[in-house]
Enzyme design. Structure first.
Site, PDB file in Angstrom:
ATOM      1  N   ASP A 283       2.861  -3.470   0.748  1.00  0.00           N
ATOM      2  CA  ASP A 283       2.914  -4.862   0.683  1.00  0.00           C
ATOM      3  C   ASP A 283       4.707  -5.226   0.498  1.00  0.00           C
ATOM      4  O   ASP A 283       5.110  -4.151   0.272  1.00  0.00           O
ATOM      5  CB  ASP A 283       2.323  -5.516  -0.649  1.00  0.00           C
TER       6      ASP A 283
HETATM    7  C1  GLC Z   1       2.832 -11.067   1.201  1.00  0.00           C
HETATM    8  C2  GLC Z   1       1.434 -10.815   0.885  1.00  0.00           C
HETATM    9  C3  GLC Z   1       0.560 -10.119   1.793  1.00  0.00           C
HETATM   10  C4  GLC Z   1       1.109 -10.183   2.913  1.00  0.00           C
HETATM   11  C5  GLC Z   1       2.737  -9.746   3.089  1.00  0.00           C
HETATM   12  C6  GLC Z   1       3.356 -10.083   4.422  1.00  0.00           C
HETATM   13  O1  GLC Z   1       3.750 -10.880  -0.063  1.00  0.00           O
HETATM   14  O2  GLC Z   1       1.108 -10.134  -0.622  1.00  0.00           O
HETATM   15  O3  GLC Z   1      -0.595 -10.318   1.494  1.00  0.00           O
HETATM   16  O4  GLC Z   1       0.470  -9.778   4.035  1.00  0.00           O
HETATM   17  O5  GLC Z   1       3.421 -10.320   2.212  1.00  0.00           O
HETATM   18  O6  GLC Z   1       3.332 -11.666   4.711  1.00  0.00           O
END
Ligand code: GLC
Length: 750
Positions: A283
């Site tokens: 993430d």
């Molecule tokens: C965010 C989220 C994740 C998302 C990623 C990209 O912090 O936790 O669900 O896909 O970043 O935006």
């Protein structure tokens, strides 16, 4: 250990890599693709390999990234959706880098790209996998047309605490419903066959993120392996089996181990047990956040930890691009680990056809966005996702009886907020709000007085709204919360309607006019105190672009509500976490005495000794699976085909469902099972099947549901997944709190 066994073990370990490659690919690879990967890998420098493992969120001028692209230092980008720019990004990679490897372009396409569908929690309320699959397919058609080929969706986090803002993004509290929705979205995004309209799904957040202590986002979780295996992992396993091409690690530390450095979930379970050969991405900076967790000393350390547990791509820590070469040189990370990661990345790019089709047709892309068929599907999804929670008969409204309608409330005309959280590319000027839909449907008959500018506004008087209500035949109040009040990092400790919304409803009730409330929110708010101030209440988890027409159709009876609660609705936030599939405890609640019943000088032991709250009991406001209709349904003649089943048998339950009302309707039949005694304690019931059944007014239908006994397997005291013979109960019901159980046994297979 004797000599022979040692030899056998050595032989097995030597054969292991070959065996694992012979295991069928979960993402659909084959020998030709693997050979192609081998050939490309052989030509890559270590630096170029590591470049594939680097994902960058881009914006602004492409020139900022051109040099890194030419050097092959970026394998994937996210957060660019302009097709002209994406073609240029791809052109630089394909035509100006040494090996011409195209980019994997990612985006959070969570519940639609341009055409926004209800938030995933609303989609779950449809209990309709086919409808959800269609929505995901439409999202893919729109997004891939612009060059986006990877979505960070579906989110599979089981959520049982509505204080957690990200409940909005998932499919609720139940693993069975969650798994069916996950499979549907994976199928929808990736398509029946992989082609240029396929968007790689990314199942997230692996794992247990929704169990954040206190419902506070990013907080620690403390899930046992058994709870992981019986509740939180099954939806991910189902999605892997459905062919999900990628997976994202979660921010949380579970039992002290952050997911991005967790060998048990990423190696033992994901790769070892499930054989997942797709791509694992972190993430956003979740690798770097392992330093904040106190799980690593610096970026090099956490990059080493993440690489060695099988993370393939780094989203926005820049840990791999900055440190992997030196980590390989020092022996902390073997180049074979890098090769495996890059193999999985190249596999996804080849399967998506990116080498053959890196570019998009910009003109054609525009024609796909907001296509009429897409808007139609979004409206149908919004209609099916709304849940009728109260109706004293005032609904459906009779269009021919209504002369003047007052539309009021902060969500009546909120084109941005109606789209809900994670709707980056939904353009609010395409949103049709309830106000617009009603004005179009009843020209000259709608009075609009907003009443409150937003959900947080505090007012003590509502003279303007009250005066307008006095001129109307019916009052339609649209309440709830703005999109920003749910979603990532947006948790709430108080779930009542904010601001003076409840006071607005009370003031409208006091006019004596019929008041119908519609709530749009990203979670189940605690609305008990509002129910007495409206004659009917429709709950719409942020319904998306076409929420207005959908709600108008529902309120005026063109469509009969059929949504069911995918999460438990609490009476008060103090009950959290509260969910239907709870364990029974040694002192199950049986309606003990409440505060209101306590007499003077009540003795210490007089209030009962069971698991409940003196002030709010232990029952929710609305249970999981609950939802009313404009008609009524009767379940009758429910019967099992046997009383005793073998472990490898199939339960066949038959029943008659009758539409006993005046109008056609759709009922979501639910089948729950309880394992009365296990080697470990078991939930009081678990959903094992559901089916939407459409019946004409007065129609009866004899139906069958078949459940493999194997679906009753769970991880027991010995940590092995199996069905434990013994006594069971089964319900066929309209929700998780109704119906009478049938009993059956599972016998041990001799
Ligand atoms: C965010 C989220 C994740 C998302 C990623 C990209 O912090 O936790 O669900 O896909 O970043 O935006």
């Amino acid at each position: 250990m004797n000599h022979t066994r040692t030899l056998i073990l050595a032989l097995m370990i030597a054969l292991l890599p070959a065996c694992s490659q012979q295991r069928p690919s979960t993402v659909g690879s084959d020998a030709a693709i693997e050979k192609r990967i081998d050939q490309l890998l052989a030509r890559m420098t270590l630096s170029e390999k590591i470049g594939q493992m680097n994902q960058v969120s881009v914006g602004g001028d492409i020139s900022h990234y051109a040099e890194a692209l030419r050097k092959g230092q970026i394998g994937s980008i996210l957060n660019e959706v302009d097709p002209v720019k994406l073609n240029e990004y791809q052109r630089i990679c394909v035509e100006e880098s040494r090996l011409g490897i195209p980019l994997l372009v990612g985006r959070d396409v969570i519940h639609g790209f341009h055409t926004i569908f209800p938030i995933p929690l609303g989609l779950a309320a449809t209990f309709d996998p086919a409808l959800v699959e269609e929505g995901a397919r439409i999202a893919s058609l729109e997004a891939t047309a612009q060059g986006v080929r990877w979505t960070f969706s579906p989110m599979l986090d089981i959520a049982r605490d509505p204080r957690w803002g990200r409940m909005a993004e998932g499919s609720g509290e139940d693993p069975w419903l969650d798994a069916r929705m996950a499979e549907a979205m994976v199928r929808g995004y990736q398509g029946p066959v992989l082609d240029t309209t396929s968007m790689a799904a990314c199942i997230k957040h692996f794992v247990g993120y929704g169990a954040a202590e206190g419902g506070r986002d990013y907080n620690s979780t403390f899930l046992t392996e058994r709870q992981l295996r019986n509740v939180y992992l099954p939806p991910f396993e189902a999605a892997v089996k459905a062919g999900a091409m990628t997976l994202m690690t979660s921010f949380n530390d579970n039992d002290g181990v952050p997911s991005t450095g967790n060998a048990f979930i990423l190696q033992d379970v994901l790769r070892g047990e499930w054989g997942f050969d797709g791509l694992v991405v972190t993430d956003w900076n979740s690798m770097g956040e392992m330093i904040a967790h106190g799980f690593g000393v610096d970026r090099k350390d956490v990059a080493c930890k993440a690489a060695n547990v099988g993370v393939d791509m780094d989203m926005m820590t820049f840990g791999f691009i900055s440190h992997l070469e030196e980590l390989v040189a020092s022996g902390c990370v073997k180049e074979s680990v890098i090769d495996e990661a890059v193999r999985r990345i190249l596999r996804v790019k080849i399967l998506l056809g990116l080498f053959e089709h890196p570019y998009v047709d910009v003109e054609a892309a525009a024609a796909v966005q907001y296509a009429p068929a897409h808007l139609d599907a979004a409206r149908k999804a919004a209609e099916a996702s709304a849940i009728l929670l109260k109706n004293d008969g005032v609904l459906p409204l009779r269009a021919d009886k209504v002369r003047t309608i007052l539309v009021t409330g902060p969500m009546a005309d909120a084109p941005h907020d109606q789209l809900g959280t994670w709707s980056f590319d939904g353009q609010k000027d395409h949103t049709v709000t309830p106000l617009k839909a009603l004005q179009e449907r009843f020209p000259g008959k709608v009075i609009y007085v907003q009443g409150l500018r937003n959900s947080r506004e505090v007012r003590t008087r509502f003279d303007d709204v009250v005066a307008a209500a006095r001129r109307a035949d019916v009052v339609l109040a649209f309440l709830g919360e703005e999109a920003i009040l749910s979603g990532e990092a947006h948790c709430l400790a108080d779930l009542n309607l904010m601001g003076s919304q409840s006071e607005l409803l009370a003031a409208l009730k006091a006019t004596g006019k019929p008041v119908v409330a519609t709530v749009m929110a990203g979670r189940p708010l605690t609305i008990e105190r509002d129910l007495s101030n409206c004659r009917a209440l429709l709950y719409a988890f942020h319904p998306g672009t076409m929420g207005g027409p959908a709600l108008a159709n529902l309120l005026f009876g063109d469509v009969n509500p059929s949504g069911k609660t995918p999460v438990t609705f609490l009476r008060t936030v103090g009950q959290a976490p509260l969910y239907y599939a709870h364990n029974r405890t040694g002192r199950p609640y049986n309606g003990e005495m409440l505060l209101s019943e306590i007499g003077a000088e009540a003795g210490q032991t007089s209030l009962g000794n069971t698991s409940y709250y003196l002030d709010y009991g232990a029952y929710p406001l609305f249970p999981f699976g609950y939802g009313l209709s404009y008609t009524t349904f009767r379940y009758s003649d429910i019967a099992l085909d046997r009383e005793v089943y073998a472990e490898d048998g199939t339960i066949d339950v038959s029943f008659t469902l009758t539409n006993t009302g005046e109008c056609d309707g759709t009922e979501t039949v639910q089948v729950y099972v309880r394992d009365l005694v296990g080697s470990v304690t078991r939930p009081v019931k678990e959903l094992k099947a559901f089916e939407r059944v459409a019946l004409k007014a007065g129609e009866s239908r004899r139906l069958n549901v078949r459940i493999p006994v194997a679906d009753l397997a769970f991880y027991g005291l010995d940590g092995v997944k199996k069905v434990e013979p013994g006594d069971f109960q089964l319900w066929v019901a309209a929700d998780s709190a109704s119906g009478e159980p049938l009993s059956f046994q599972v016998e041990k297979k001799e």
